[in-house]
Design a protein around this motif. Structure first.
Motif, mmCIF file in Angstrom:
data_model
loop_
_atom_site.group_PDB
_atom_site.id
_atom_site.type_symbol
_atom_site.label_atom_id
_atom_site.label_comp_id
_atom_site.label_asym_id
_atom_site.label_seq_id
_atom_site.Cartn_x
_atom_site.Cartn_y
_atom_site.Cartn_z
ATOM 1 N N GLN A 142 -59.123 81.822 -95.061
ATOM 2 C CA GLN A 142 -59.893 82.548 -95.782
ATOM 3 C C GLN A 142 -60.519 83.511 -95.981
ATOM 4 O O GLN A 142 -61.588 84.244 -95.433
ATOM 5 N N THR A 193 -63.474 81.828 -93.107
ATOM 6 C CA THR A 193 -63.506 82.999 -91.972
ATOM 7 C C THR A 193 -63.390 83.850 -92.086
ATOM 8 O O THR A 193 -63.791 84.517 -91.124
ATOM 9 N N THR A 208 -67.170 86.167 -90.863
ATOM 10 C CA THR A 208 -67.825 84.934 -89.623
ATOM 11 C C THR A 208 -68.238 86.474 -88.134
ATOM 12 O O THR A 208 -66.829 87.468 -88.273
ATOM 13 N N ARG A 211 -64.761 85.793 -86.384
ATOM 14 C CA ARG A 211 -63.372 86.896 -86.643
ATOM 15 C C ARG A 211 -63.725 88.355 -86.132
ATOM 16 O O ARG A 211 -62.258 88.769 -85.573
#
Length: 51
Positions: free
Chosen positions: A24, A27, A30, A33
């Motif tokens: 998590q 990510t 990014t 996201r």
């Protein structure tokens, strides 16, 4: 990140939580996201670019 693309390793429950938290952290920084979060209130499919 090879661990994410290979066969599922056997982790303990605590190991799963630690791995999930680590992924998590990766990510959540990014462009994909950010695109997913922007697409939700607009009720549209996100346009992911892989970054």
């Amino acid at each position: 990140m090879a661990i994410l693309t290979g066969p599922a390793p056997a982790f303990s429950a605590g190991g799963n939580v630690e791995l999930s938290a680590a992924m998590q952290a990766v990510t959540h920084h990014t462009g994909d996201r950010d695109e997913a979060v922007a697409a939700m209130p607009e009720r549209r499919a996100p346009r992911f670019t892989g970054n």
